[in-house]
Design an enzyme around this catalytic site. Structure first.
Site, PDB file in Angstrom:
ATOM      1  N   HIS A  85     -10.040   1.350   1.882  1.00  0.00           N
ATOM      2  CA  HIS A  85      -9.580   2.716   2.167  1.00  0.00           C
ATOM      3  C   HIS A  85     -10.775   3.659   2.355  1.00  0.00           C
ATOM      4  O   HIS A  85     -10.736   4.565   3.186  1.00  0.00           O
ATOM      5  CB  HIS A  85      -8.710   3.249   1.023  1.00  0.00           C
TER       6      HIS A  85
ATOM      7  N   CYS B 105       0.853  -1.188   0.000  1.00  0.00           N
ATOM      8  CA  CYS B 105       0.000   0.000   0.000  1.00  0.00           C
ATOM      9  C   CYS B 105       0.887   1.235   0.000  1.00  0.00           C
ATOM     10  O   CYS B 105       1.879   1.280   0.733  1.00  0.00           O
ATOM     11  CB  CYS B 105      -0.890  -0.014   1.243  1.00  0.00           C
TER      12      CYS B 105
ATOM     13  N   HIS C 103      -9.166  -3.954  -1.741  1.00  0.00           N
ATOM     14  CA  HIS C 103      -8.182  -3.187  -0.968  1.00  0.00           C
ATOM     15  C   HIS C 103      -8.527  -1.692  -0.996  1.00  0.00           C
ATOM     16  O   HIS C 103      -8.520  -1.023   0.047  1.00  0.00           O
ATOM     17  CB  HIS C 103      -6.776  -3.440  -1.544  1.00  0.00           C
ATOM     18  N   GLU C 104      -8.846  -1.186  -2.194  1.00  0.00           N
ATOM     19  CA  GLU C 104      -9.122   0.253  -2.332  1.00  0.00           C
ATOM     20  C   GLU C 104     -10.446   0.628  -1.662  1.00  0.00           C
ATOM     21  O   GLU C 104     -10.559   1.700  -1.066  1.00  0.00           O
ATOM     22  CB  GLU C 104      -9.137   0.661  -3.809  1.00  0.00           C
TER      23      GLU C 104
HETATM   24 NI    NI Z   1      -3.641   0.976  -0.172  1.00  0.00          NI
END
Ligand code: NI
Length: 171
Positions: A149, A103, A145-146
């Site tokens: 966020h 990341c 994953h995004e």
């Molecule tokens: Ni990331």
């Protein structure tokens, strides 16, 4: 414009992002923000980036990668630039797979994260066009994953075995 990427420990990364409103789609401000995200992601050699990583808590994600540029993974294929706004993800089935994630907000480290293998997704592009589909490629992994966020979650918070958090450069 290349922006500074916030690093783990910055409380802003733990906030939930707001959806883009109807009025914002196609606006000059949104398009500029997307340009900044693309510039920043390309500069730092990421494969995905989310707006909160440059300090903007809005539901915008950029994903772009080409196998030829990536040495840390093999067989990830190509994903031409995708602008992903207000995404929704639903896992399909029970199967999970493990992958070593990195990341831009956790530089120099990688860690093993389990995630659903197959997902259904929905999102809009910057002009408000709707997209949906199923995916089990690396795109599904990066999108999850995004999207984390956007919910204030960094990948180390998903790790089951923190002993599998490691520096990329071990020397
Ligand atoms: Ni990331």
């Amino acid at each position: 414009m290349i922006k500074q990427v916030l690093k783990m420990g910055n409380p802003s990364l733990l906030e939930k992002s707001l959806p883009i409103t109807k009025e914002e789609f196609g606006s000059a401000e949104l398009l500029r923000l997307i340009e900044d995200l693309v510039d920043t992601q390309r500069h730092y050699g990421g494969i995905g980036i989310a707006a909160p990583q440059i300090g903007v808590n809005k539901q915008i994600v950029i994903i772009e990668y080409y196998q030829k540029d990536i040495t840390r993974y093999t067989d990830i294929g190509d994903c031409p630039l995708k602008v992903i706004i207000n995404p929704k993800i639903i896992p399909i089935g029970e199967e999970e797979s493990a992958m070593n994630e990195g990341c831009l907000s956790v530089p120099g480290l990688r860690g093993e994260v389990f995630r659903p293998t197959v997902i259904y997704y929905e999102y809009y592009d910057q002009y408000g066009n709707f997209f949906s589909g199923e995916d089990s490629s690396v795109f599904a992994r990066v999108l999850q994953h995004e999207c984390d966020h956007l919910n204030g979650i960094l990948y180390p918070m998903r790790m089951r075995d923190i002993s599998k958090l490691a520096f990329v450069d071990l020397n």
